[in-house]
Write an enzyme that holds these catalytic residues in place. Structure first.
Site, PDB file in Angstrom:
ATOM      1  N   SER A 130     -71.084  22.978  10.357  1.00 59.07           N
ATOM      2  CA  SER A 130     -70.207  24.052  10.805  1.00 59.07           C
ATOM      3  C   SER A 130     -68.794  23.516  11.026  1.00 59.07           C
ATOM      4  O   SER A 130     -68.537  22.775  11.970  1.00 59.07           O
ATOM      5  CB  SER A 130     -70.748  24.635  12.124  1.00 59.07           C
ATOM      6  OG  SER A 130     -69.752  25.413  12.751  1.00 59.07           O
ATOM      7  N   GLU A 131     -67.894  23.890  10.145  1.00 58.77           N
ATOM      8  CA  GLU A 131     -66.524  23.392  10.256  1.00 58.77           C
ATOM      9  C   GLU A 131     -65.845  23.949  11.504  1.00 58.77           C
ATOM     10  O   GLU A 131     -65.017  23.278  12.128  1.00 58.77           O
ATOM     11  CB  GLU A 131     -65.718  23.755   9.003  1.00 58.77           C
ATOM     12  CG  GLU A 131     -66.138  22.981   7.758  1.00 58.77           C
ATOM     13  CD  GLU A 131     -67.449  23.462   7.149  1.00 58.77           C
ATOM     14  OE1 GLU A 131     -67.886  24.585   7.469  1.00 58.77           O
ATOM     15  OE2 GLU A 131     -68.045  22.701   6.355  1.00 58.77           O
ATOM     16  N   HIS A 139     -64.589  22.041  -4.642  1.00 54.75           N
ATOM     17  CA  HIS A 139     -64.539  20.603  -4.386  1.00 54.75           C
ATOM     18  C   HIS A 139     -63.269  19.980  -4.951  1.00 54.75           C
ATOM     19  O   HIS A 139     -63.215  18.781  -5.124  1.00 54.75           O
ATOM     20  CB  HIS A 139     -65.746  19.891  -4.988  1.00 54.75           C
ATOM     21  CG  HIS A 139     -67.062  20.281  -4.383  1.00 54.75           C
ATOM     22  ND1 HIS A 139     -67.752  21.383  -4.766  1.00 54.75           N
ATOM     23  CD2 HIS A 139     -67.785  19.698  -3.399  1.00 54.75           C
ATOM     24  CE1 HIS A 139     -68.874  21.482  -4.063  1.00 54.75           C
ATOM     25  NE2 HIS A 139     -68.914  20.466  -3.214  1.00 54.75           N
TER      26      HIS A 139
END
Lengths: 344, 369
Positions: A79-80, A149
């Protein structure tokens, strides 16, 4: 002159004598910086997804949990928002957290925590509460990662007062900037150009040093054109400068290193010398941070410009997986922009 | 010990002032009078600040009338200045009861030179270093993950502090809320999460907010106990929160406490006349019948220590006088000047802000940069 001496002179770090150095790559520089700062200051803690036993997806934190224990180096829930938010709370309570976000592309869920909490708490409490912390995150393309990414989201953060934003391109800078960020009193977003993690090798001194945030580095001196970039594109700037040198063009190559604050003086001094500037970044063009650099150049150096300020950027599209190399501004595109400025 | 996950809110005192279970010994008439006085002060503070709003002397106010028992009860359940609090924007009563000087609260609401936050935030967004009352953010639930981190730091440092984090019912729908509780649970951090469930997030009712029957049962998902309390019963609020806080302090891990209460006024001045738009007069009347202040008065009467009409009137008058005095005192300090724009953005002023500051200085001083 060794590379270390050269950079020391450029950064004003005060290293005049030849120092003992080692050659390492950029990711080793990151690991060393963290380890040395954790050794130096027990308030420094490191956490994020998979940073512990795994050592991070790129192995930037390999061995640190074994060295410093699970209290200081630990894995978090995926969880950022938690990772960034917890860093804010830890910093407010007196620690010096390093939060790793696995990829810069994943900072979205943590965005509110970055802009509403980390960036604002000093201002809104008039210094009663502050959040000195570092968010480290791999950034940029060139690794066949597709759009989740490979993005370069730095401009979102340069647009937020209260944050400092840096992106090194050499091991020397990666280590020195990270140490400076950790010793500072402000929240810092520290972008690591992932395609240079192992590709960028260079000398670092064996002794402790920092690279002050806000100072650009002149990678090579020149008189005909100022080529300015930061992060993952820097080797391409060097290649473009080599190609132009073969044609008799003298290019000055500048690495911004810090975006907030950024080194206006170094850039303007260079443009006053050369009269031409080409700005390179791999982030999409609209609202690209280099737009600010271009604005300042035209505002402060308009009289000496002999050509419009050139810009080479990513396209205003999501990052394409298959056409990775096409998307990135390579040496050819940079050379073309330089030729356009030189022949204006 | 108080049991978690009760189907009904825990209460000690019925709406008519009758104890429904034996009162813990510490709830003497003296303590109850003290709590009553704090709640009266908070209620009248609301009234006076609404007046200031109508007079145009402040621009925003979020009243907590009806929620006094929850906030005063919480303030009296923790170690003020030792524990840390990450509050939400309706917590001025909590601040007052924690001993944040009324002068500071008013100064912040008026944005005067005496505002310790230097006029940087909209009214009603306090910060008080002495009380470890951390700066309030308007973005909903964004204080929850930092509160988890604050508690994790306390655990790392090995101190016997706890971190309190408050929020309304609306906040429990935000991603940050779930992230923060999950983090605190995973880290077993000493965090006390208090939901001041006043049943309305501006105009969205709790029934539209979540399909979950209650808020406190969500604690199960995060591996922590959840407690359900009658938030208008100050004895219940204080008793539960004190026990839970000490349990957390002793290494018991985080907990979630839901205080069921009601905001009898509007959300803010932005939606005055709430009954006209999103709720019924009958609903408000029903909750007025459960008023926390009246309940303590009835309890004291039941215990044979009634508060006289004169005593009540004097309490009200004293608060009005104090607010009036502090408003005049704060207003006399004037407004912070233009310099506050640039200070405290960073620890030191970077060059680009130095240049912008010089521009503003020139503009403000008629070109004398």
């Amino acid at each position: 002159m060794t590379a270390t001496q050269d950079r020391a002179d450029q950064t004003g770090a005060g290293e005049s004598a030849v120092t003992e150095t080692r050659t390492i790559n950029l990711i080793q520089a990151v690991t060393e910086a963290i380890a040395e700062e954790m050794e130096r200051d027990s308030r420094v803690v490191l956490f994020g997804e998979d940073v512990g036993a795994r050592g991070g997806v790129f192995m930037a934190t390999a061995g640190l949990q074994a060295q410093f224990g699970k209290n200081r180096v630990f894995d978090t829930p995926l969880s950022e928002a938690s990772i960034v938010g917890a860093a804010v709370g830890m910093a407010v309570r007196g620690l010096r957290p390093i939060a790793e976000i696995q990829f810069a592309d994943y900072m979205g869920p943590g965005f509110d925590q970055i802009i509403s909490q980390a960036a604002k708490i000093r201002y809104r409490s008039a210094g009663q509460f502050t959040a000195p912390m570092v968010i480290r995150t791999p950034s940029g393309g060139g690794v066949k990662g597709g759009h989740h990414h490979s993005q370069s989201p730095e401009s979102y953060y340069t647009h937020t007062p209260g944050l400092k934003v840096v992106m090194p391109s050499t091991p020397y800078d990666a280590k020195g900037l990270l140490k400076a960020a950790l010793r500072g009193e402000d929240p810092v977003i520290y972008f690591e150009p992932k395609r240079l993690y192992r590709a960028a090798k260079g000398e670092v001194p064996n002794h402790d040093y920092v690279v002050k945030l806000g100072e650009a580095a002149v990678r090579r001196e020149g008189t005909d054109l100022s080529l300015i970039g930061y992060g993952g594109v820097m080797p391409d700037l060097e290649r473009a400068a080599d190609a132009l040198a073969a044609e008799g063009v003298s290019v000055e190559v500048i690495d911004l290193r810090s975006l907030v604050p950024w080194d206006r003086d170094r850039v303007l001094t260079s443009v006053h010398k050369t009269g031409r500037a080409v700005l390179v970044s791999e982030a999409p063009r609209i609202s690209n941070f280099m737009g600010e650099v271009a604005y300042v150049i035209q505002e402060q150096a308009f009289d000496v410009l002999t050509a419009p300020v050139g810009q080479v950027a990513g396209f205003d599209t999501p990052y394409p997986y298959v056409q990775d190399k096409v998307y990135l501004p390579g040496p050819n595109r940079i050379v073309a922009a330089c030729v356009k400025a030189l022949t204006y | 010990m108080i049991q978690p996950f009760t189907p009904e809110p825990i209460r000690y005192v019925a709406e008519d002032g009758t104890p429904v279970q034996p009162l813990p010994a510490r709830f003497t008439p003296e303590l109850l009078r003290e709590l009553h006085a704090l709640m009266i002060q908070a209620r009248e503070f609301d009234r006076k600040l609404i007046t200031l709003l109508r007079q145009g002397r402040t621009t925003f106010y979020a009243q907590s009338s009806g929620m006094e028992a929850t906030q005063v009860g919480l303030a009296r359940s923790i170690r003020v200045g030792h524990d840390w609090v990450w509050p939400y924007y309706r917590d001025h009563t909590l601040g007052l009861a924690m001993g944040v000087p009324m002068y500071e609260l008013i100064s912040q609401c008026l944005g005067t030179n005496s505002d310790t936050c230097r006029g940087r935030q909209m009214p009603h967004h306090f910060a008080a270093q002495a009380q470890n009352f951390v700066s309030i953010s308007s973005s909903i639930a964004s204080q929850v993950p930092p509160a988890a981190g604050n508690a994790m730091a306390q655990k790392y440092l090995g101190v016997d502090e706890i971190t309190v984090c408050t929020f309304g019912d609306g906040a429990t729908s935000e991603g940050d809320w779930h992230s923060g509780l999950n983090m605190a649970g995973a880290a077993q951090a000493p965090a006390l999460f208090v939901c001041e469930n006043n049943q309305w997030a501006i105009s969205t009712s709790i029934r539209e907010q979540t399909a979950s029957e209650t808020i406190h049962i969500k604690a199960k998902a995060y591996g922590m106990p959840g407690y359900y309390v009658d938030g208008n019963d100050i004895v219940a609020v204080m008793e539960v929160l004190t026990q839970v806080a000490e349990q957390i302090r002793g290494g018991g891990g985080p907990a979630l406490v839901e205080c069921l209460t009601y905001r009898v006024g509007s959300h803010s001045n932005a939606d005055a006349d709430a009954e006209k738009h999103y709720r019924t007069r009958e609903e408000v009347e029903e909750w007025l019948g459960r008023d926390p202040i009246t309940r303590v008065e009835k309890l004291l009467e039941h215990l044979g220590h009634p508060i006289s009409a004169e005593e009540r009137a004097e309490l009200i008058a004293r608060t009005h006088r104090e607010v009036d005095e502090q408003v005049l005192r704060a207003e006399a300090t004037g407004q912070p000047d233009w310099r506050i724009v640039f200070e405290d953005v960073y620890a030191d002023l970077p060059d680009h802000l130095r240049q912008q500051e010089a521009f503003l200085r020139a503009e403000q001083t008629g070109g004398q940069a």
